[in-house]
Motif scaffolding. Structure first.
Motif, short mmCIF file in Angstrom:
data_model
loop_
_atom_site.label_atom_id
_atom_site.label_comp_id
_atom_site.label_asym_id
_atom_site.label_seq_id
_atom_site.Cartn_x
_atom_site.Cartn_y
_atom_site.Cartn_z
N TYR A 134 5.82 10.29 -5.57
CA TYR A 134 4.98 9.54 -6.01
C TYR A 134 4.95 8.76 -7.02
CZ TYR A 134 1.64 7.79 -2.41
OH TYR A 134 0.84 7.69 -1.57
N GLY A 135 6.52 8.17 -7.47
CA GLY A 135 6.71 6.80 -8.26
C GLY A 135 7.25 8.16 -9.53
N ALA A 136 8.19 8.48 -10.16
CA ALA A 136 8.57 8.59 -11.20
C ALA A 136 10.07 8.67 -10.71
CB ALA A 136 8.02 9.70 -11.21
N TYR A 137 10.78 8.11 -11.50
CA TYR A 137 12.69 8.00 -11.62
C TYR A 137 13.27 9.64 -12.40
CZ TYR A 137 17.24 7.30 -13.44
OH TYR A 137 18.81 7.16 -14.16
N ILE A 138 12.13 10.00 -13.11
CA ILE A 138 12.71 11.27 -13.38
C ILE A 138 12.33 12.46 -13.09
CG2 ILE A 138 10.54 11.63 -14.53
CD1 ILE A 138 13.77 11.77 -16.76
N CYS A 139 12.25 12.38 -11.40
CA CYS A 139 11.92 13.69 -10.86
C CYS A 139 13.30 12.97 -10.33
CB CYS A 139 10.84 13.30 -10.09
SG CYS A 139 9.38 12.88 -10.69
N ASN A 143 16.53 31.41 0.93
CA ASN A 143 15.91 32.29 2.28
C ASN A 143 14.88 30.78 2.48
OD1 ASN A 143 14.46 33.05 -0.28
ND2 ASN A 143 12.91 33.83 1.03
N ARG A 144 15.08 29.38 0.78
CA ARG A 144 13.71 28.96 1.51
C ARG A 144 14.32 27.45 0.83
NH1 ARG A 144 8.04 30.42 2.57
NH2 ARG A 144 7.73 28.39 1.49
N GLY A 145 13.84 26.45 1.16
CA GLY A 145 14.30 24.84 0.98
C GLY A 145 13.25 24.13 0.53
N TYR A 146 13.81 22.89 -0.30
CA TYR A 146 12.54 21.58 -0.23
C TYR A 146 13.65 20.61 -0.40
CZ TYR A 146 8.83 24.42 -0.54
OH TYR A 146 8.01 25.45 -0.39
N ASN A 147 13.12 19.01 0.69
CA ASN A 147 14.24 18.41 0.20
C ASN A 147 12.85 17.55 -0.63
OD1 ASN A 147 15.15 15.58 0.55
ND2 ASN A 147 15.87 15.75 2.43
N TYR A 148 13.20 16.52 -1.32
CA TYR A 148 12.63 15.82 -2.22
C TYR A 148 12.85 14.68 -2.11
CZ TYR A 148 9.71 14.50 -6.53
OH TYR A 148 8.71 13.63 -7.35
N VAL A 149 11.66 14.12 -1.53
CA VAL A 149 11.80 12.98 -0.65
C VAL A 149 11.20 11.49 -1.68
CG1 VAL A 149 12.01 10.95 0.78
CG2 VAL A 149 12.19 13.07 1.37
N HIS A 150 11.90 10.44 -2.71
CA HIS A 150 11.54 8.96 -3.14
C HIS A 150 10.46 8.88 -2.60
CE1 HIS A 150 12.21 5.78 -6.05
NE2 HIS A 150 12.44 5.52 -5.54
N GLY A 151 9.61 8.63 -3.67
CA GLY A 151 7.75 8.26 -3.15
C GLY A 151 7.82 6.74 -2.65
N ASN A 169 0.57 -1.17 -0.24
CA ASN A 169 0.39 -0.11 0.31
C ASN A 169 0.48 1.07 -0.06
OD1 ASN A 169 -2.08 -1.28 0.10
ND2 ASN A 169 -2.53 -1.71 1.70
N ASN A 170 1.53 1.42 -0.63
CA ASN A 170 2.61 2.37 -1.10
C ASN A 170 3.71 2.63 0.53
OD1 ASN A 170 2.04 2.50 -4.04
ND2 ASN A 170 0.30 4.28 -3.43
N ARG A 171 3.64 2.87 1.65
CA ARG A 171 3.42 3.12 3.39
C ARG A 171 5.06 2.20 2.78
NH1 ARG A 171 0.35 7.51 3.92
NH2 ARG A 171 0.63 8.20 2.08
N SER A 172 4.55 0.76 4.04
CA SER A 172 4.57 -0.50 4.18
C SER A 172 6.02 -0.28 3.16
CB SER A 172 3.87 -1.15 5.21
OG SER A 172 5.08 -2.12 5.88
#
Ligand SMILES: Cc1cc2nc3c(=O)[nH]c(=O)nc-3n(C[C@H](O)[C@H](O)[C@H](O)COP(=O)(O)O)c2cc1C
Ligand code: SF4
Ligand code: FES
Lengths: 157, 442
Positions: free
Chosen positions: B172-177, B123-131, A136-139
């Motif tokens: 949320y699941g895209a290698y290209i990102c 002054n701002r930042g984001y951390n983009y985390v693998h889905g 389920n995408n999470r675990s």
């Protein structure tokens, strides 16, 4: 459309971005919407668009671009098996075959009782723990050898 | 997964798995002292960047671009919002180091980003985390809350007048990102399709504002560089290849996992740290820098050291430091078929040479693997390759082409054998013997 809890999560996401960039919260709102609904029916997508004040088409585009959104209903437990090369070298294909046999379905299919959907996935960034599944995408489940797969399926009530 | 070993470890030294990631633990290890020092002593932006330059830290995300130089491209005095963005999209097959950094030492990433923001006037930042990485994403959010409460990020940090707001964005699941401009599009809430460059992110980045993107490991190294001094960090590695680096070792070794070693460490030493080859089988081939790096025959890499220059001299790239080890039971056609499928699946489809080329490559390798290859197929693959290289918006096209080119170059015999005999050169019954999957009787 959404529970108060989900709406609260939406608000938290929107707050991360500059006030004129609500669209940035599209991905996370869709993820929370899917978590509540189990998948993303078009009403949910439109409701997210409405919430963010952007065109429904823009939200559809995102929902269809990223792999982890489900635009069709899935089983109660969606199991994604990583079969990319690093995992395959350490049993990814075998684990996939094993779980397919146990459930009697192939990738992209759902069991008749609607309990399980199987998917083939790409690298999850956990190749050292191969074979790897995500439920389920999470675990994230590591070292999915037969005993562990049996245990996982038993735990999915 | 855990850190399984290190030599002169820096980033992951002194950690105890899931027990020591909190702010208090990080502070006890000397964490946030560098951010404090920089703000209290009013160190100049130039001095911070110059320390990073001295370290010869090279980007850990794949391209190996010198970090200090990249930072100096930011128009620091440009009015308005400026961004630093961390790339934790880690989707390059074989790479799993950033996940461990996020899990075991998230505050090093936060401090590194805050120092980077200070040095570049952001002054701002984001951390983009693998889905697919959810728990580490949540942990990072918790770490952000801790850092905010302690006044290390937010407004008027430690009373210095420096402001830096930092948030996490979940993919949320895209290698290209993982490609930096696709990543920016994705943060903007769009499809992850790479942008044409120029303009480069330093002038036109997130929301059109000046932006610098670095990998998680790159940012996490920053506090340690400031602490020990750029020169000492450089000396941990070798000239032009500063510092230690995390290597994610997967495949046919006894102990797959992350290892932190100085750049310049012999591959043979790394292999030894991993407990050697599983089942004592013979080393056949290694992809040393994630699936986009050219494959190297075992005997070639055995003579290399693990650093940008040596691996590049050996005909490949250090890339993300993902070391995919293959033993003699691997059918190289089958291996390439899986990688080609991946690039075909993950092409964003914007450029015709990439969209069509990756589809062709998969189709041809697939038919060779399945005994339907034609004698002219290897020439066909080569001509498809030629039509991708250098003709696409982003580097995914090249990344898809490199494996094909190198597999055919080094293991062409196996492809020819397949085409001629409709089956693998490696007998079917020994294939995947090294997988270690616990077979149970049918
Ligand atoms: C297809 C593709 C995928 C990429 N994936 C990643 C990734 O997962 N993580 C990463 O840090 N860099 C990735 N990169 C490289 C980034 O574009 C960028 O160069 C990097 O994040 C810069 O950080 P660094 O200089 O600290 O390495 C990828 C590049 C391409 C072309
Ligand atoms: S090279 Fe491929 S992935 Fe990159 S922009 Fe073009 S089509 Fe998209
Ligand atoms: S290849 Fe399966 S997690 Fe990386």
């Amino acid at each position: 459309m959404f529970s108060a809890e989900t709406l609260q999560k939406f608000a938290r996401e929107v707050a991360k971005y500059p006030a004129d960039q609500r669209q940035s919260a599209t991905m996370s709102c869709l993820a929370h919407a899917q978590e509540e609904k189990g998948w993303l029916p078009s009403e949910a997508i439109e409701a997210v668009a409405d919430y963010l004040g952007i065109a429904p088409m823009a939200v559809y585009e995102v929902a269809s671009f990223y792999n982890m959104y489900d635009l069709k209903p899935v089983g109660k437990y969606k199991i994604t098996v990583c079969t990319n090369l690093p995992c395959a070298l350490s049993g990814g294909y075998h684990a996939g075959e094993y779980v397919q046999k146990k459930l009697g379905i192939g990738y992209g299919e759902t069991t008749p009782d609607g309990k399980f959907t199987l998917k083939e996935g790409e690298c999850m960034g956990a190749c050292g723990d191969a074979p790897v599944f995500i439920v389920n995408n999470r675990s994230m489940c590591s070292h999915m050898h037969p005993e562990q797969i049996d245990k996982l399926l038993e735990e999915c009530k | 997964m855990a850190m399984l070993g290190s030599i002169n470890g820096v980033l992951m030294e002194g950690l105890d798995g899931d027990n020591t990631w909190h702010l208090k633990d990080y502070v006890a290890r000397g964490g946030y002292a560098q951010l404090k020092r920089i703000l209290e002593t009013k160190m100049t932006q130039e001095d911070v960047i110059s320390e990073v330059k001295k370290s010869v830290l090279r980007g850990r995300g794949g391209a190996g671009f010198p970090t200090g130089l990249k930072w100096s491209f930011m128009p620091r005095s440009f009015p308005g919002d400026k961004y630093v963005v961390c790339n934790t999209d880690e989707g390059e097959p074989g790479t799993f180091k950033d996940r461990d950094i996020m899990r075991y030492n998230p505050h090093a990433v936060i401090e590194g980003m805050a120092i980077a923001a200070y040095a570049m006037g952001a002054n701002r930042g984001y951390n983009y985390v693998h889905g697919e990485v959810w728990h580490e994403y949540k942990r990072f959010e918790e770490a952000l809350d801790e850092a905010r409460a302690a006044g290390f990020i937010g407004q008027n940090i430690l009373g210095s007048g420096f402001n830096f707001e930092l948030f996490a964005h979940h993919g949320y699941g895209a290698y290209i990102c993982g490609e930096e401009t696709a990543l920016l599009e994705s943060i903007e809430g769009k499809k992850g399709q790479p942008r044409f460059k120029p303009p480069f992110p330093a002038s036109f980045g997130l929301y059109g504002k000046p932006t610098t993107i670095n990998n998680t490991e790159t940012f996490a190294s920053i506090p340690f560089i400031l602490k020990m001094g750029g020169e000492e960090f450089l000396n941990l590695g070798k000239p032009n290849n500063g510092g230690t680096k995390l290597f994610s070792v997967s495949g046919h070794v006894n102990r797959p996992g992350n290892y932190e070693i100085p750049l310049g460490t012999p591959f043979a030493t790394l292999l030894e740290m991993c407990g050697g080859m599983r089942g004592g089988r013979k080393l056949k081939a290694v992809i040393p820098g994630g699936s986009s790096a050219p494959v190297m025959p075992g005997e070639v890499i055995m003579d290399c050291t693990m650093d940008y220059d040596s691996i590049s001299k050996g005909g490949s790239m250090l890339g993300s430091g993902a070391v995919i080890v293959m033993d003699e039971t691997v059918c190289m056609v089958k291996a390439l078929e899986r990688l080609s499928f991946f690039y075909h699946e993950e092409s964003c489809g914007q450029c015709t040479p990439c969209r069509e080329g990756t589809a062709w490559m998969y189709k041809v390798v697939h038919r060779i693997e399945n005994g339907l290859g034609k004698p002219e197929d290897l020439d066909l693959l080569n001509s498809v390759l030629g039509n991708i290289a250098g003709r696409t918006i982003c580097a995914l096209g090249d990344a898809a082409a490199f494996p094909v080119q190198s597999f055919i170059k080094h293991f062409g015999k196996e492809f020819e054998y397949h085409i001629e005999n409709k089956t693998c050169l490696v007998p079917k019954d020994v294939q995947w013997a090294g997988s270690g999957f616990h077979k149970i009787p049918a």
